[in-house]
Design an enzyme around this catalytic site. Structure first.
Site, mmCIF file in Angstrom:
data_model
loop_
_atom_site.group_PDB
_atom_site.id
_atom_site.type_symbol
_atom_site.label_atom_id
_atom_site.label_comp_id
_atom_site.label_asym_id
_atom_site.label_seq_id
_atom_site.Cartn_x
_atom_site.Cartn_y
_atom_site.Cartn_z
ATOM 1 N N LYS A 42 -54.034 17.990 40.230
ATOM 2 C CA LYS A 42 -53.941 16.523 40.158
ATOM 3 C C LYS A 42 -52.999 16.097 39.031
ATOM 4 O O LYS A 42 -52.110 15.271 39.231
ATOM 5 C CB LYS A 42 -55.330 15.890 39.923
ATOM 6 C CG LYS A 42 -56.368 16.281 40.954
ATOM 7 C CD LYS A 42 -57.718 15.658 40.666
ATOM 8 C CE LYS A 42 -58.372 16.046 39.359
ATOM 9 N NZ LYS A 42 -58.791 17.470 39.264
ATOM 10 N N ARG B 39 -64.840 9.458 39.316
ATOM 11 C CA ARG B 39 -65.468 10.772 39.421
ATOM 12 C C ARG B 39 -66.945 10.687 39.782
ATOM 13 O O ARG B 39 -67.607 11.707 39.892
ATOM 14 C CB ARG B 39 -65.367 11.440 38.066
ATOM 15 C CG ARG B 39 -64.443 12.630 38.030
ATOM 16 C CD ARG B 39 -64.374 12.996 36.565
ATOM 17 N NE ARG B 39 -64.071 14.350 36.332
ATOM 18 C CZ ARG B 39 -62.873 14.753 35.910
ATOM 19 N NH1 ARG B 39 -61.880 13.928 35.804
ATOM 20 N NH2 ARG B 39 -62.694 16.003 35.623
ATOM 21 N N ARG C 298 -54.187 28.547 32.591
ATOM 22 C CA ARG C 298 -53.537 27.359 32.043
ATOM 23 C C ARG C 298 -53.434 27.449 30.515
ATOM 24 O O ARG C 298 -54.363 27.856 29.842
ATOM 25 C CB ARG C 298 -54.322 26.100 32.419
ATOM 26 C CG ARG C 298 -53.803 24.867 31.676
ATOM 27 C CD ARG C 298 -54.250 23.566 32.246
ATOM 28 N NE ARG C 298 -55.691 23.475 32.368
ATOM 29 C CZ ARG C 298 -56.298 22.506 33.040
ATOM 30 N NH1 ARG C 298 -55.588 21.581 33.660
ATOM 31 N NH2 ARG C 298 -57.609 22.479 33.118
ATOM 32 N N ARG D 260 -57.279 25.293 26.775
ATOM 33 C CA ARG D 260 -58.189 24.154 26.641
ATOM 34 C C ARG D 260 -59.606 24.704 26.462
ATOM 35 O O ARG D 260 -59.992 25.624 27.181
ATOM 36 C CB ARG D 260 -58.128 23.304 27.930
ATOM 37 C CG ARG D 260 -57.398 21.998 27.738
ATOM 38 C CD ARG D 260 -57.151 21.260 29.017
ATOM 39 N NE ARG D 260 -58.320 20.917 29.812
ATOM 40 C CZ ARG D 260 -58.271 20.139 30.902
ATOM 41 N NH1 ARG D 260 -57.123 19.626 31.295
ATOM 42 N NH2 ARG D 260 -59.356 19.883 31.594
ATOM 43 N N ARG E 271 -68.078 22.916 35.227
ATOM 44 C CA ARG E 271 -67.233 21.826 35.743
ATOM 45 C C ARG E 271 -67.242 21.810 37.265
ATOM 46 O O ARG E 271 -67.224 20.749 37.891
ATOM 47 C CB ARG E 271 -65.804 21.989 35.217
ATOM 48 C CG ARG E 271 -65.664 21.594 33.763
ATOM 49 C CD ARG E 271 -64.400 22.123 33.156
ATOM 50 N NE ARG E 271 -63.203 21.518 33.698
ATOM 51 C CZ ARG E 271 -61.986 22.057 33.580
ATOM 52 N NH1 ARG E 271 -61.823 23.201 32.958
ATOM 53 N NH2 ARG E 271 -60.946 21.436 34.079
#
Ligand code: AP5
Length: 217
Positions: free
Chosen positions: A13, A88, A127, A160, A171
């Protein structure tokens, strides 16, 4: 154009919102980025959000709803926007509808990034983000020119905190429980279009633009 990008963590996204916002000349509104910025600056909002984000839990609705409401009333959002990571929860979605009705800026489309679990895990665990400017990289897919160093500002790349394995799992659970009901919510409103988040960035970008043309957007 007024778009919502909906999909699980790691669906792409943020990556696509960044590209599309430049191509379409509209605002990129990422609640994740806004909250991380607040956290970095240690604002009262950032301090409140920290514990939720580190656990991979959602920050309370009231906080993010107010954040987005304020952001959408800024001048640049009048030209259009891409909402990335918001709404969300069903509560966030209905409050967004109310706000947009007041602003007379209804949504044009909600893009649902359907993405396989193996792809999500690979992307999130690989990431890396710039510790200064927040630019996104991936240890295999989008490598920086120099290992561990941001191409844009020269600062160190870090993982992160919520991309650690145990937090990713949480998550994904939170996404299934709280966010995935929004797929039906927007289907019922006839606003949903499904795309494959598994696709390579350029290919999906082309498909999305084709979709926009087919809908006269
Ligand atoms: P947020 O920052 O919104 O995280 P997220 O939704 O979990 O999304 P991600 O950023 O992990 O994934 P993405 O889909 O943007 O993928 P990306 O493009 O980065 O939220 C973080 C936290 O903030 C939440 O957990 C919550 O606590 C809080 N929060 C935020 N919004 C909230 C809200 N509305 N309500 C309550 N709390 C909220 O891609 C991932 C990686 O894959 C990157 O390395 C990228 O380079 C790579 N990649 C992407 N696309 C491709 C591709 N097509 N091919 C190959 N690699 C790719």
């Amino acid at each position: 154009m007024r778009l919502v990008l909906l999909g699980p963590p790691g669906a792409g996204k943020g990556t696509h919102a960044q590209v599309l916002s430049k191509e379409l000349g509209v605002a990129h509104v990422s609640t994740g980025d806004m909250l991380r910025e607040a956290l970095k600056k240690q604002t009262p909002l950032g301090v409140k959000a920290k514990a939720f984000m580190e656990k991979g839990a959602l920050v309370p609705d009231e906080i993010v709803i107010a954040l987005v409401k304020e952001r959408l009333s800024n001048g640049d959002a009048k030209k259009g926007f891409i909402l990335d990571g918001f709404p969300r929860t069903p509560e966030q979605a209905t409050r967004l509808d109310e706000n947009l009705e007041v602003l007379r800026m209804p949504l044009d489309l909600v893009l649902y990034f359907k993405t396989s679990l193996s792809v999500i895990i690979r992307r999130l665990s690989g990431r890396r983000v710039c510790s200064r400017c927040g630019k996104n990289y991936h240890i295999k897919n989008f490598k920086p020119k120099r290992d561990g160093i941001c191409d844009a500002c020269g600062a160190a790349l870090v993982q992160r905190p919520d991309d650690r394995e145990e937090t990713i799992e949480n998550r994904l659970k939170v996404y299934d429980k709280e966010t995935s009901p929004l797929i039906d919510y927007y289907k019922r409103k006839n606003l949903l279009a499904e795309v494959s988040g598994d696709l390579e960035v350029k290919e999906l970008n082309l498909q999305m633009k084709k979709l926009f043309r087919s809908k006269d957007l």
